[in-house]
Enzyme design. Structure first.
Site, PDB file in Angstrom:
ATOM      1  N   HIS A 113      39.230  41.823  70.221  1.00  0.00           N
ATOM      2  CA  HIS A 113      38.716  42.246  68.911  1.00  0.00           C
ATOM      3  C   HIS A 113      39.276  43.619  68.550  1.00  0.00           C
ATOM      4  O   HIS A 113      39.705  43.849  67.413  1.00  0.00           O
ATOM      5  CB  HIS A 113      37.188  42.303  68.933  1.00  0.00           C
ATOM      6  CG  HIS A 113      36.522  41.015  68.577  1.00  0.00           C
ATOM      7  ND1 HIS A 113      36.441  39.964  69.464  1.00  0.00           N
ATOM      8  CD2 HIS A 113      35.898  40.606  67.442  1.00  0.00           C
ATOM      9  CE1 HIS A 113      35.794  38.967  68.895  1.00  0.00           C
ATOM     10  NE2 HIS A 113      35.466  39.320  67.670  1.00  0.00           N
ATOM     11  N   HIS A 133      31.741  44.733  75.271  1.00  0.00           N
ATOM     12  CA  HIS A 133      32.826  45.498  75.877  1.00  0.00           C
ATOM     13  C   HIS A 133      32.373  46.890  76.283  1.00  0.00           C
ATOM     14  O   HIS A 133      31.504  47.488  75.638  1.00  0.00           O
ATOM     15  CB  HIS A 133      34.005  45.626  74.914  1.00  0.00           C
ATOM     16  CG  HIS A 133      34.761  44.360  74.705  1.00  0.00           C
ATOM     17  ND1 HIS A 133      35.605  43.832  75.672  1.00  0.00           N
ATOM     18  CD2 HIS A 133      34.797  43.502  73.659  1.00  0.00           C
ATOM     19  CE1 HIS A 133      36.130  42.708  75.208  1.00  0.00           C
ATOM     20  NE2 HIS A 133      35.651  42.491  73.992  1.00  0.00           N
TER      21      HIS A 133
END
Length: 440
Positions: free
Chosen positions: A207, A254
């Protein structure tokens, strides 16, 4: 001296990977878990079945544990995002978000295990919706919508080159994940606001990679070609990048290290590929052997990526991206020979943006809606034809489509054929039809 620097570097990496930093950022943004504090003992998460832990690791173990957890939740009547659920006496509204301090569930189930995840508390609705938007700006669904809209209404030249960047960034990012195989941040202490990609590996953040590469490439490809203020273009690119990167920490997907690595990795890829974009695009459009090379390269890349790890949702995503890229590259070759969507001459640069009138907005929306309907029909027809055919060819039972698609022999050709056709129709068939009915 060298040993001290190495030790310091290792400590820095461990510090940036610490899930406690993710948890602190989530609490700062108004996200809190509903788990009691005694579930964390001596900093080690409990191992009770159904708990959500690290997102990476062995795909088989995750699939089995997640399926058991999902079955338990369904048996207990817990529905993902169902209206009217109560936690500590507080009711959830129809949108899944209640009043201040209410408990909600992740928006989507895990794509591999169907696990719905643990409930969490949202104290700041604005940031919740803002970062949900940010994470969607890095999802495949957004790009599958964004690229066609840009092709049909803005600039096909820029779109073709953006797709090349997108394909290489996402492919290299997914392959790197499967080589490094780092797990997602541990939960607890991290709250899993998103579950859909939780079964994939974490390092680097794809991403963050796409959220860096696409807006920056869009700026580099359009500035000087289109007339707009430099500060406006830079501000939009930076805002897009920052929003996507921060959203992945907010979602609990993350660590800080994953985001930094994805950002820097994306910049490195751009440094290498940006000078080659003109050569790649010209080859795809004009070389007589371009169709053969396009198909061979994209299929070969897919076969290589499927050998890096066991089946997971990232395998399908990689094949889908490669298939879409191959279809769009083939369409650019066809368009060049049919003089469809020709590039404007350099003498017209910088291009003046048109005035935003009601008729122009209506025309753009009409193109987009009609084009999307054609692409959805293409996807539905090709999916219905491809999966049974591939299963029949390889002797794989097709009764359970989800299980059948966990075989590389099914998933790879399915994704390539279906999304290759979608990509081909997006850049060739839809503009061709628009030109015939006077919409282009």
């Amino acid at each position: 001296m060298a040993g001290g620097l190495k030790a310091g570097f290792v400590r820095l990496m461990q510090y940036l990977q610490d899930p406690q930093h993710v948890a602190r950022f989530q609490r700062l943004c108004g996200v809190r878990g509903t788990e009691p504090r005694d579930r964390l003992r001596n900093g080690v998460p409990s191992t009770r079945r159904g708990d959500v832990h690290n997102g990476g690791g062995d795909a088989t173990r995750r699939r089995t544990a997640g399926a058991e957890s999902a079955r338990e939740k369904r048996n207990n009547g817990v529905a993902n995002g169902a209206a009217g659920d109560n936690v500590n006496g507080q009711a959830r509204d129809k949108d899944g978000v209640e009043t201040q301090g209410s408990a909600v569930k992740p928006l989507r189930r895990n794509s591999l295990t169907e696990d719905t995840g643990q409930e969490f508390i949202i104290d700041n609705k604005f940031l919740y919706y803002l970062f949900t938007l940010g994470t969607e700006l890095g999802n495949e669904l957004f790009y599958i919508s964004f690229f066609p809209f840009f092709m049909w209404n803005v600039d096909a030249y820029v779109s073709r080159r953006l797709v090349v960047v997108w394909v290489w960034v996402m492919y290299l990012g997914q392959c790197t994940k499967d080589v490094i195989r780092w797990p997602r941040p541990a939960s607890p202490p991290v709250v899993k606001v998103e579950m859909f990609y939780n079964s994939e590996y974490s390092m680097p953040s794809t991403h963050a990679m796409s959220g860096t590469a696409i807006p920056l490439s869009l700026f580099l490809l359009t500035y000087g070609r289109w007339e707009y203020p430099l500060l406006l273009g830079l501000s939009l690119a930076i805002s897009w990048c920052v929003l996507v990167c921060l959203s992945r920490i907010y979602m609990g997907m993350h660590s800080i290290l994953d985001i930094i690595a994805g950002f820097l990795y994306s910049l490195l890829i751009l440094v290498v590929f940006s000078p080659l974009l003109h050569t790649i695009d010209t080859f795809n459009r004009t070389h007589p052997y371009a169709p053969l090379m396009i198909i061979s390269l994209h299929v070969g890349l897919g076969l290589f990526s499927f050998t890096l790890d066991t089946w997971s949702t990232s395998r399908g995503d990689t094949a889908q991206i490669l298939g879409s890229g191959a279809g769009i590259a083939l369409a650019s070759h066809i368009n060049y020979h049919l003089d469809l969507l020709p590039d404007p001459p350099a003498s017209t640069f910088p291009i003046q943006p048109p005035s935003f009138t009601i008729s122009l907005i209506a025309l753009c929306l009409l193109r987009f809606l009609l084009g999307v309907l054609i692409l959805l029909a293409t996807r539905a027809v090709m999916k219905a034809l491809t999966i049974p055919l591939v299963c029949w060819i390889f002797g794989i039972p097709s009764g359970d489509v989800r299980k059948a698609r966990q075989h590389m022999e099914v998933e790879l050709p399915y994704r390539y054929i279906v999304y290759g056709t979608v990509g081909l129709n997006a850049l060739f068939l839809v503009p061709f039809l628009f030109a015939r009915v006077g919409l282009l």
